[in-house]
Design a protein around this motif. Structure first.
Motif, PDB file in Angstrom:
ATOM      1  N   GLY A   1      -4.037  -9.655   6.051  1.00 41.45           N
ATOM      2  CA  GLY A   1      -3.481  -8.734   5.062  1.00 41.45           C
ATOM      3  C   GLY A   1      -3.759  -7.276   5.358  1.00 41.45           C
ATOM      4  O   GLY A   1      -4.723  -6.924   6.042  1.00 41.45           O
TER       5      GLY A   1
ATOM      6  N   LYS B   1      -2.908  -3.353   3.185  1.00 45.58           N
ATOM      7  CA  LYS B   1      -2.178  -2.600   2.157  1.00 45.58           C
ATOM      8  C   LYS B   1      -1.479  -1.450   2.870  1.00 45.58           C
ATOM      9  O   LYS B   1      -2.125  -0.654   3.556  1.00 45.58           O
ATOM     10  CB  LYS B   1      -3.188  -2.089   1.126  1.00 45.58           C
ATOM     11  N   TYR B   2      -0.155  -1.403   2.730  1.00 47.14           N
ATOM     12  CA  TYR B   2       0.603  -0.348   3.426  1.00 47.14           C
ATOM     13  C   TYR B   2       0.038   1.019   3.052  1.00 47.14           C
ATOM     14  O   TYR B   2      -0.217   1.304   1.877  1.00 47.14           O
ATOM     15  CB  TYR B   2       2.079  -0.400   3.052  1.00 47.14           C
TER      16      TYR B   2
ATOM     17  N   TRP C   1      -8.173  -4.858   4.959  1.00 50.36           N
ATOM     18  CA  TRP C   1      -7.075  -4.327   4.182  1.00 50.36           C
ATOM     19  C   TRP C   1      -6.460  -3.056   4.776  1.00 50.36           C
ATOM     20  O   TRP C   1      -5.471  -2.558   4.284  1.00 50.36           O
ATOM     21  CB  TRP C   1      -7.458  -4.085   2.708  1.00 50.36           C
TER      22      TRP C   1
ATOM     23  N   ASP D   1       5.306  -8.493   2.421  1.00 45.73           N
ATOM     24  CA  ASP D   1       4.388  -8.794   1.320  1.00 45.73           C
ATOM     25  C   ASP D   1       5.177  -9.520   0.229  1.00 45.73           C
ATOM     26  O   ASP D   1       6.308  -9.137  -0.074  1.00 45.73           O
ATOM     27  CB  ASP D   1       3.831  -7.490   0.719  1.00 45.73           C
TER      28      ASP D   1
ATOM     29  N   GLN E   1      -4.135  -5.981  -3.736  1.00 46.18           N
ATOM     30  CA  GLN E   1      -3.141  -7.074  -3.776  1.00 46.18           C
ATOM     31  C   GLN E   1      -2.245  -6.945  -5.025  1.00 46.18           C
ATOM     32  O   GLN E   1      -1.021  -6.944  -4.896  1.00 46.18           O
ATOM     33  CB  GLN E   1      -3.857  -8.420  -3.770  1.00 46.18           C
TER      34      GLN E   1
ATOM     35  N   TYR F   1       0.220  -9.493  -5.064  1.00 43.62           N
ATOM     36  CA  TYR F   1       0.996  -9.608  -3.821  1.00 43.62           C
ATOM     37  C   TYR F   1       0.121 -10.183  -2.722  1.00 43.62           C
ATOM     38  O   TYR F   1      -1.040  -9.784  -2.576  1.00 43.62           O
ATOM     39  CB  TYR F   1       1.504  -8.234  -3.358  1.00 43.62           C
TER      40      TYR F   1
ATOM     41  N   ARG G   1      -0.606  -9.749   0.837  1.00 41.36           N
ATOM     42  CA  ARG G   1      -0.365  -8.528   1.632  1.00 41.36           C
ATOM     43  C   ARG G   1      -0.318  -8.796   3.138  1.00 41.36           C
ATOM     44  O   ARG G   1      -0.607  -7.906   3.932  1.00 41.36           O
ATOM     45  CB  ARG G   1      -1.456  -7.496   1.330  1.00 41.36           C
TER      46      ARG G   1
ATOM     47  N   SER H   1       5.846  -3.841   3.971  1.00 37.89           N
ATOM     48  CA  SER H   1       5.308  -3.822   2.606  1.00 37.89           C
ATOM     49  C   SER H   1       6.353  -4.428   1.674  1.00 37.89           C
ATOM     50  O   SER H   1       7.475  -4.709   2.086  1.00 37.89           O
ATOM     51  CB  SER H   1       5.055  -2.369   2.183  1.00 37.89           C
ATOM     52  N   ASP H   2       6.025  -4.544   0.389  1.00 35.17           N
ATOM     53  CA  ASP H   2       6.986  -5.113  -0.556  1.00 35.17           C
ATOM     54  C   ASP H   2       8.151  -4.152  -0.786  1.00 35.17           C
ATOM     55  O   ASP H   2       9.169  -4.525  -1.359  1.00 35.17           O
ATOM     56  CB  ASP H   2       6.303  -5.442  -1.880  1.00 35.17           C
TER      57      ASP H   2
END
Ligand code: GCU
Length: 606
Positions: free
Chosen positions: A519, A521-522, A532, A564, A576, A579, A581, A586-587
Motif C-alpha cells: 500500500g 497513500k498517493y 505508506w 485503490d 486508508q 480504501y 491503498r 489512487s482512487d
C-alpha cells in the motif's frame, strides 16, 4: 380495526386470485446485448426496509400482500404504509452505498420499483434480464413473483410473458446484500459490499422459440478447426439454423436434433487469429429459419479466434510462448468508489492497464460486467475471470456448492464466445483441507467439462518461507492447468528479504503470480522503509519484480492492484479511510511512483 382488517383481506384475496399466473425460471439467454431489448435502466423508486416488513409479518411469516403488490388505498380508511410513487429515486444500474450517503455502510433490504409502459408482441415471449443484483434478488412483475436469485455478479433472466400486460406495468425487486456464512462470497471479503441493482435491467423480446445460447470457438489444439454448438430455447427438432461468417465465406446450414441442439466443426484456412497486438474479431450471424428473410430469430456477434494452451511450464497463445503482463482490477468506478458498469468505466480502467504496458487483466474476485470483458477483447487484453469462492467458504454445505457451481456456469455461459477470456478461476486464497479440495476439484471438473477451449486456475498462496526458501505445495495442482499463487513479500512478510528469496514450484505447469504488492497513500512521500509512502511501494515493486525474475516457469503476473479500492477492512484514518491503498493509481486516478517501476519491468517482457 376488525372491519378494516376484513375489508383489507377481501381486497387482497381479490388481488391474489387475479394474479396467480406463473413466471418461468429460464436458462440464461446468450449475447443479450445484441438482442431486441427495451432498457429499464433509469430512475427507480426505492425504500429502505431494515426489518423487511414489506415482505414478512411481525411473526416473520411471509406476507401475501407485501410491498411487491404496490397497493394503493381504495377507500379513505384503507391502511397502506408505503407508497413507491412518493419514494426517493436512484439511477439504476448503480449501488446504493454511493448513491445515498445514509446507506454507505448499509447491509440489508432495499426495495426497488419502477413502472413502465410495454406492448408485448403477439406470439412472442418477453424475458426480464438482470446483468447482476447484489446479493439476493426477489423479483416481482405486476405484484407477482417472477423469481429469486442469489449471487451478486452473474446475470439471470425470467420469462415474464404471462405476467405482463399491454400498457402500464410495474416491476418490484427486493434486494438484500446481507452477508452470511453460507453465501458465495462468505462473511468476510476485502472489498466493499456494494448493494443494489448494479447492472443493466432489460426486457428482451424473443420469438416463441429462440436462439438460447451458442458457442463458436477455435478448437483448443487445432487452429484450423472451428467448433460450433447452439441450443434453442425449446427442444424442437428439424429446425433450420444458419451460421454465417461472411468474411470467411462461411455459410453453414444445420438442422436441430430432438433437443433443439446443433453442433458441428468447420475447417478454416486463412484465419487472422486474435492476439493483443491484432485483436481481430469476425462478424458472425446466426439465423433460425429456412432463409434469412423469413428467419424467426436472428443474432449477430463479433467473435475472435485464438488457441490457448500449455506445454510444460510454457503458456502458448496461438502456438507461441507468451508472458502475461497483467494487473488485477476490482469492478469499481475509475474515480472515487461505486460499482463500475457500462462501456465508459470499462474503457477508462482498461486504458490505465494499457498505459502500464499490460496485455492481460485479472478481473477480481468475481465476474465483472459484460462491457468490461467485451471492451478488453476489443482493446487486445486477455482476461482471467473468477468466481467469488474467496477465503473460507462453507465447504461442506450443499447449497453453498450449488451456488458456486451456478455462478461458475453463468460466468462461462455469458462469456464463452469472448476469445480474450483465457482463464477461468475457481477460487482465491482458500485454506488447505480435504473438504476444500473436494469442493474445488468438483468445480474444476465442471469448468473443464463445460468449456474445453480455456484454461482453469485458482489463486493459491505461499504464506511463508523457511530459510528464505519459498515452496508452493497444494493438492489442487493436479486440477488446474496453470499454477497461480499470491505472495506478499515486502508487505505482509519478509519486508527486507525479497533479494534473498528462492522459489520452488514443483509442478510442470506455467506459473502466474496472481497477487503481490503493497500500500501507499498517493502524495505521501518519505524514506523507502517508511510504510505508506510512495517510495516504500516503489521499492517493494523494484525488489519484487527482481525476485520474480528468478521464478522458474513464470509465465505472467497480475500485481495487486490497478487502483485503490473501497474496503470495510481498511480503517487506518488519514491513510486508508476505508480504501485498500495497494493501487498503482489512487482512487482518483493519479499514478503512484510504483506505476513506473512495473511499466519499466513490463517493457522488458515485451
Ligand atoms: C489478498 C486478497 C485480496 C486482498 C489483498 C490485500 O491476497 O486476495 O482480495 O485485497 O490480499 O490484502 O490487499
Amino acid at each position: 380495526m376488525k372491519e378494516t382488517m376484513r375489508r383489507l383481506t377481501s381486497i387482497l384475496v381479490l388481488l391474489t386470485a387475479v394474479m396467480t399466473v406463473q413466471a418461468e425460471d429460464t436458462p440464461l439467454i446468450g449475447n443479450v446485448l445484441n438482442r431486441q431489448t427495451t432498457s429499464l435502466n433509469g430512475d427507480w423508486r426505492y425504500l429502505v426496509d431494515v426489518q423487511e416488513c414489506g415482505y414478512y409479518g411481525y411473526r416473520r411469516e411471509k406476507l401475501s400482500y407485501g410491498f411487491f403488490r404496490n397497493a394503493k388505498p381504495q377507500q379513505p380508511e384503507d391502511l397502506i404504509e408505503y407508497d413507491f410513487d412518493k419514494a426517493e429515486t436512484m439511477p439504476i444500474p448503480s449501488d446504493w452505498n454511493t448513491r445515498d450517503q445514509r446507506l454507505f455502510f448499509y447491509e440489508g433490504t432495499v426495495w426497488f420499483h419502477r413502472s413502465f409502459n410495454y406492448q408485448p408482441k403477439a406470439g412472442h415471449r418477453t424475458l426480464l434480464y438482470f446483468g447482476a443484483v447484489n446479493y439476493e434478488a426477489i423479483v416481482f412483475v405486476n405484484g407477482q413473483e417472477a423469481g429469486r436469485h442469489v449471487g451478486g455478479f452473474t446475470p439471470f433472466n425470467y420469462n415474464v410473458t404471462n405476467l405482463l400486460k399491454a400498457g402500464e406495468n410495474f416491476v418490484t425487486v427486493k434486494v438484500d446484500n446481507k452477508r452470511s456464512r453460507e453465501n458465495v462470497p462468505t462473511l468476510i471479503f476485502d472489498w466493499w459490499n456494494y448493494g443494489g441493482i448494479t447492472r443493466d435491467v432489460l426486457l428482451v423480446d424473443v420469438p416463441q422459440t429462440y436462439i438460447g445460447n451458442y458457442s463458436l470457438q477455435l478448437d483448443r489444439r487445432n487452429p484450423k478447426q472451428l467448433n460450433f454448438s447452439l441450443q434453442l430455447s425449446a427442444k424442437e427438432a428439424n429446425r433450420q439454423v444458419t451460421l454465417s461468417i461472411p468474411e470467411l465465406k462461411i455459410r453453414q446450414m444445420l438442422t436441430t436434433d430432438a433437443n433443439g441442439h446443433v453442433s458441428t466443426s468447420l475447417k478454416v484456412r486463412k484465419l487472422q487469429l486474435w492476439s493483443p497486438e491484432v485483436p481481430k474479431r469476425y462478424g458472425v450471424s446466426l439465423t433460425l429459419g429456412p432463409t434469412d428473410s423469413d428467419a424467426s430469430d436472428m443474432v449477430s456477434d463479433s467473435i475472435g479466434f485464438r488457441t490457448i494452451e500449455t506445454r510444460g511450464k510454457q503458456l502458448l497463445l496461438n502456438g507461441q510462448p507468451i508472458f502475461l503482463r497483467g494487473i488485477s482490477i476490482h469492478e469499481e468506478k475509475p474515480n472515487g468508489g461505486g460499482r463500475a458498469n457500462g462501456p465508459e468505466d470499462a474503457h477508462t480502467l482498461l486504458s490505465w492497464a494499457k498505459e502500464l504496458g499490460c496485455n492481460f487483466v485479472r478481473l477480481a474476485h468475481y465476474p465483472h460486467n459484460e462491457y468490461m470483458v467485451r471492451e478488453a477483447e476489443r482493446m487486445g487484453l486477455m482476461v482471467w475471470s473468477e468466481i467469488p469462492v474467496y477465503w473460507t467458504i462453507a465447504w461442506t454445505d450443499d447449497d453453498t456448492f450449488a451456488n458456486a457451481s451456478r455462478q461458475l456456469n453463468a460466468m462461462i455461459r455469458r462469456d464463452q464466445n469472448r476469445c480474450n477470456v483465457i482463464i477461468w478461476s475457481i477460487a482465491n486464497e482458500t485454506p488447505h483441507g480435504k473438504e476444500r479440495d473436494t469442493f474445488l476439484s468438483r468445480l474444476s471438473r465442471q469448468a473443464h467439462d463445460t468449456d474445453s477451449t480455456r484454461l482453469v486456475s485458482m489463486a493459491m498462496e505461499v504464506l511463508a518461507a523457511s530459510n528464505y526458501h519459498n515452496k508452493l505445495q497444494d493438492n489442487m495442482n493436479e486440477y488446474v492447468d496453470v499454477i497461480s499463487f499470491n505472495q506478499y513479500i515486502g508487505w505482509y512478510r519478509d519486508v527486507k528479504d525479497a533479494a534473498k528469496m528462492t522459489w520452488e514450484i514443483p509442478y510442470d505447469k506455467p506459473v502466474i503470480v496472481s497477487e503481490f504488492g503493497g500500500g501507499a497513500k498517493y502524495g505521501l512521500h518519505g524514506a523507502k522503509n517508511q510504510r505508506w509512502t510512495e517510495e516504500f511501494q516503489e521499492n517493494l515493486y523494484r525488489e519484487n519484480t527482481a525476485m520474480l525474475d528468478k521464478i522458474d516457469g513464470l509465465a505472467g503476473t497480475t500485481p495487486w492492484i490497478l487502483k485503490d479500492f473501497r474496503s470495510p477492512r481498511r480503517l487506518l484514518t488519514g491513510v486508508q479511510d476505508y480504501y485498500n491503498r495497494k493501487g498503482l493509481f489512487s482512487d482518483q486516478g493519479q499514478k503512484k511512483k510504483a506505476f513506473y517501476v512495473l511499466k519499466e519491468w513490463y517493457e522488458g517482457k515485451k
